[in-house]
Design a protein around this motif. Sequence first.
Motif, PDB file in Angstrom:
ATOM      1  N   MET A  90       3.423  -8.814  -6.695  1.00  0.00           N
ATOM      2  CA  MET A  90       3.168  -7.475  -6.142  1.00  0.00           C
ATOM      3  C   MET A  90       1.904  -7.488  -5.290  1.00  0.00           C
ATOM      4  O   MET A  90       0.953  -8.212  -5.583  1.00  0.00           O
ATOM      5  CB  MET A  90       2.965  -6.459  -7.264  1.00  0.00           C
ATOM      6  CG  MET A  90       4.241  -6.006  -7.935  1.00  0.00           C
ATOM      7  SD  MET A  90       3.914  -4.513  -8.925  1.00  0.00           S
ATOM      8  CE  MET A  90       5.340  -4.540 -10.006  1.00  0.00           C
ATOM      9  N   SER A  91       1.896  -6.652  -4.271  1.00  0.00           N
ATOM     10  CA  SER A  91       0.655  -6.387  -3.543  1.00  0.00           C
ATOM     11  C   SER A  91      -0.145  -5.369  -4.353  1.00  0.00           C
ATOM     12  O   SER A  91       0.386  -4.734  -5.269  1.00  0.00           O
ATOM     13  CB  SER A  91       0.966  -5.815  -2.159  1.00  0.00           C
ATOM     14  OG  SER A  91       1.502  -4.503  -2.314  1.00  0.00           O
ATOM     15  N   ARG A  92      -1.394  -5.203  -4.014  1.00  0.00           N
ATOM     16  CA  ARG A  92      -2.210  -4.221  -4.734  1.00  0.00           C
ATOM     17  C   ARG A  92      -1.619  -2.821  -4.595  1.00  0.00           C
ATOM     18  O   ARG A  92      -1.580  -2.039  -5.546  1.00  0.00           O
ATOM     19  CB  ARG A  92      -3.654  -4.258  -4.219  1.00  0.00           C
ATOM     20  CG  ARG A  92      -4.598  -3.253  -4.846  1.00  0.00           C
ATOM     21  CD  ARG A  92      -4.645  -3.292  -6.362  1.00  0.00           C
ATOM     22  NE  ARG A  92      -4.873  -4.619  -6.880  1.00  0.00           N
ATOM     23  CZ  ARG A  92      -4.894  -4.920  -8.181  1.00  0.00           C
ATOM     24  NH1 ARG A  92      -4.679  -3.967  -9.087  1.00  0.00           N
ATOM     25  NH2 ARG A  92      -5.087  -6.156  -8.579  1.00  0.00           N
ATOM     26  N   THR A 124      -5.454   1.538  -2.502  1.00  0.00           N
ATOM     27  CA  THR A 124      -6.159   0.266  -2.278  1.00  0.00           C
ATOM     28  C   THR A 124      -7.468   0.306  -3.059  1.00  0.00           C
ATOM     29  O   THR A 124      -7.958   1.382  -3.416  1.00  0.00           O
ATOM     30  CB  THR A 124      -6.526   0.058  -0.798  1.00  0.00           C
ATOM     31  OG1 THR A 124      -7.485   1.058  -0.426  1.00  0.00           O
ATOM     32  CG2 THR A 124      -5.317   0.149   0.114  1.00  0.00           C
ATOM     33  N   PHE A 125      -8.038  -0.875  -3.278  1.00  0.00           N
ATOM     34  CA  PHE A 125      -9.327  -0.928  -3.976  1.00  0.00           C
ATOM     35  C   PHE A 125     -10.460  -0.337  -3.141  1.00  0.00           C
ATOM     36  O   PHE A 125     -11.529  -0.047  -3.663  1.00  0.00           O
ATOM     37  CB  PHE A 125      -9.668  -2.371  -4.351  1.00  0.00           C
ATOM     38  CG  PHE A 125      -9.037  -2.833  -5.632  1.00  0.00           C
ATOM     39  CD1 PHE A 125      -8.772  -1.947  -6.671  1.00  0.00           C
ATOM     40  CD2 PHE A 125      -8.719  -4.173  -5.829  1.00  0.00           C
ATOM     41  CE1 PHE A 125      -8.198  -2.384  -7.861  1.00  0.00           C
ATOM     42  CE2 PHE A 125      -8.153  -4.622  -7.021  1.00  0.00           C
ATOM     43  CZ  PHE A 125      -7.894  -3.720  -8.035  1.00  0.00           C
ATOM     44  N   GLU A 170      -5.488  -8.968 -11.501  1.00  0.00           N
ATOM     45  CA  GLU A 170      -4.316  -9.775 -11.161  1.00  0.00           C
ATOM     46  C   GLU A 170      -3.096  -8.886 -11.009  1.00  0.00           C
ATOM     47  O   GLU A 170      -2.633  -8.282 -11.990  1.00  0.00           O
ATOM     48  CB  GLU A 170      -4.032 -10.799 -12.277  1.00  0.00           C
ATOM     49  CG  GLU A 170      -2.778 -11.613 -12.014  1.00  0.00           C
ATOM     50  CD  GLU A 170      -2.157 -12.218 -13.285  1.00  0.00           C
ATOM     51  OE1 GLU A 170      -1.602 -13.304 -13.204  1.00  0.00           O
ATOM     52  OE2 GLU A 170      -2.231 -11.582 -14.357  1.00  0.00           O
ATOM     53  N   PRO A 171      -2.504  -8.816  -9.807  1.00  0.00           N
ATOM     54  CA  PRO A 171      -1.269  -8.056  -9.652  1.00  0.00           C
ATOM     55  C   PRO A 171      -0.143  -8.687 -10.473  1.00  0.00           C
ATOM     56  O   PRO A 171      -0.192  -9.866 -10.802  1.00  0.00           O
ATOM     57  CB  PRO A 171      -0.958  -8.180  -8.155  1.00  0.00           C
ATOM     58  CG  PRO A 171      -2.240  -8.578  -7.514  1.00  0.00           C
ATOM     59  CD  PRO A 171      -2.964  -9.401  -8.540  1.00  0.00           C
TER      60      PRO A 171
END
Lengths: 162, 760
Positions: free
Chosen positions: B294-296, B680-681, B215-216
């Motif tokens: 927030m974005s990732r 990024t993931f 969760e951001p």
Amino acid sequence: MADKVHVRTTINGEATEFLCEPRQSLLEVLRDVVGLTGSKEGCNDGNCGACTVLFNGRMVTSCLVLGVEAEGKNVTTIEGIATPAGLHPIQQAFLENAALQCGICTPGFIVAAKALLDREPNPSEQRIRLWLAGNLCRCTGYDKIIRAVMDASKKMQEVKAR
Amino acid sequence: MTTTAPAPEYSVIGTRPIRHDGLDKVIGRAKYAADIQMAGLLSAKILRSPHPHARIKSIDTSKAAALPGVRAVITAADIPAVASDRMQDLGETAVRLRFLSSNVLAGNKVLYKGQAVAAVAATSAHIAEEALSLIKVDYEVLPPALNVLDAMKDGAPLLHEDMLMQEFGQRTTKHSNIANHFRFKKGEPADGFKQADVVVEREFNTAAVHQGYIEPHAATANWNVDGKLTIWCSTQGSFNVRSQVATLLKIPESNVKVIPTEIGGGFGGKLGVYLEPVVALLAKKTGHPVKAIMSRTEVFEGTGPTPGSYMKVKMGANKEGRITAAEVSLMFEAGAFPGSPVNAGAMCALACYNLDNAQVDGYDVVVNKQKTAAYRAPGATHAAMAVESVVDELCENLKMDPIDFRILNGVKQGDRRVDGPAFGKVGFMEVLQAAKNHPHWKTPLTGKNRGRGFAAGFWFNAGGPASCYIAMNPDGTVSLIEGAADIGGTRAAIAMQAAEVLGIPADKVTPTVVDTDSIGYTSLTGGSSVAFKGGLAAYEAAQDLKKQLIERAAKIWETTADNVEFEKGEFKLKPSYERKMTFTELAGRLLTTGGPLAGRASVDARGVGPAFAAVIADVEVDPETGKTQVLRATIVQDAGKAIHPSYVEGQMQGGVAQGIGWALNEEYFFTNQGTMANPTFLDYRMPTALDLPMIDTVIVEVANPGHPFGVRGVGEVPIVPPPAAVANAMKRAIGVRMTDLPMSPGAVLAAIQAKGNGKR
Ligand code: FES
Ligand code: FES
């Protein structure tokens, strides 16, 4: 800002209409326009699986689908997995096997696991691991999630056999 | 599996009920921070620095403010001036107030790429994002200091021109990126090394890794005209958010109400504030509630990972296998502001061993990277990677079994750590014995390129203040109110401790985590403390309620309390025991016999029980690709007492999984311009279900005398041993000792080649 588009779709079995901007993702529409916040955003680029929904029965990451693409489609979200009669066996198995900690990944895992068991009622551990490799969980180490899916698969087959 | 069966004297503790908050989470109804919706809500977005080091010459927000739909734009100039050097507690770490302020919105300088510079509130997130591109920031780009060894050199670019190095507790006159250098010493290492028959000395490097919660960060604020500020956010400590926000914004704490939402993972990364003061200021300026998510990429670039590090370890042992001396140096990248967990790392580094001659040096060094934050046993995993690798090499040189070596050298009650404190009752020996007897250790591993590794780990655990309130309902259930964020099942663990005292099943307790206006002060969810301190508060509150219930039964029976006995949920009148009342019967009579009853407690839990863990890992390394697969992993850990064993196992398994990710894949990969290249993931690779085996757990229970049920705390120590256990396994698999994390395929291939060239 582009004009909003009128979309007619089916969400969790209910005929649903909404207005959305062409640039909005299905995830954004589900959460912010339709008000179904069960699908979660972990990355917004298709790499965490927290936003997983069924799209005409196929497993998709809803952050990579546009809202307008839902026109005429059948969308199932985590909110549509249980019935008034009770939880889906996968949901029950997640509870009984302690397969969630913080729970943010849980909706995505349950939807993804349903997509698997709908197709393959009796998958091996390795098959489950492969199928769920698009869903990230940072809390559990996956052990109890995999066991929950195996448990659900077993119980669903016992019910069928009866 | 537990080594001991649930103690017969307990009816709830040690069982595995379904957790109370589980249902909402499997049907998608649980509300997390990003799920908050309300009328008139605006969306906020944050402008972040594109440079790792630059002076901000000017910021022009006029164009952004003029964009239709934009309601407010803020910069650091909107934060009430906080030039204070006062320390602000973040729970597991601390930071100077002015540093916290510039980490929230940068003042005259940016110190890492991704640092927040300005923020916009608009009618939609998309408009806010458009507005960011209209803000003009004039930067004077400065050369960055990008890794710990470079930053320590004389002549390195200074992040904080006014910062003077602190050394051995004294402020020096030296301007440096080294914020602090300290030393712990016991005995005389030089003498110890003279007694050694074997000495091993190694250097280690570890990359920064992120907590990686799914969760951001997200926060929503509403600022009413009466000055009352309400914040909904995902945090490990609602009271900490309250004090950080109030201090930064110079408003009374009592004007701030923090409503903690469900939290989608934290691991130490959700202790300090990022978005909360920003949305608060925007809410004040616009008169609307404002939400930011927030974005990732923002999570990776704008929040704290755990530090990258450089470490040196030298250890000596005699032929009998006794460690005679140890010397450890830890240099941690604090990131943009001082405050890495090097202190904790230094205290944990040698804590597993009873040493006469040892020394640990720690350096807290600022670099132009994200301000680091706590991450699960902060600092201890780094140190264990180094020390446990060197211990393994001593075992190899002495041809000793790694567990026997640790049994010979491991700490017991009364032994002193290098930094001073003596251990109370601890379970390290029990952990080692359980590992030694485990089928995993006893079953030989066969096959090419495979190896088995072992490593141990220590973490202090923590306690602190906690509050609890338990109200009786007429139907014989109770409502339990508490203040600590529940990230992984602590509501259940706390409710179970109350249920045990009250003699009722766990599902008759309804636990709720409430806001900062609705419960007494409760310290954060960190330091593996919640089941311990929250459990103690619940125990005391339940005792308080029980006492009142006994008095009420006595009143009904027209006797005194000492004539009433309460056992297994039943009140009995002594001495004949003929008159009885169940818990539920009494609950139903409260309103007509004197009014409702509730128990309450506020505690400062101090009897903390430290934790030890050990991990056995089997790996297979593919020499063609350098890829390492963990085939089997077992963790043995002293929990003191496992209240809900499933969630204790879950903590252990999750810690091992994170440790394996740290070992094999995860890293902040920085370009030489100081940009994180993999935010990024997809590119920051955390373990998936396919990367891991089932993780076997053994819960050892050496009761903590400082807690009524013996709880120690379980969340953090399981991450400590895995990287070293995997490295030690890889050594046995391919004959190469890996010293740098991550041990990614490329690094493994390079090490195999170097060995082929005779370099290792
Ligand atoms: S949010 Fe869609 S995959 Fe992560
Ligand atoms: S339970 Fe927290 S991410 Fe899976």
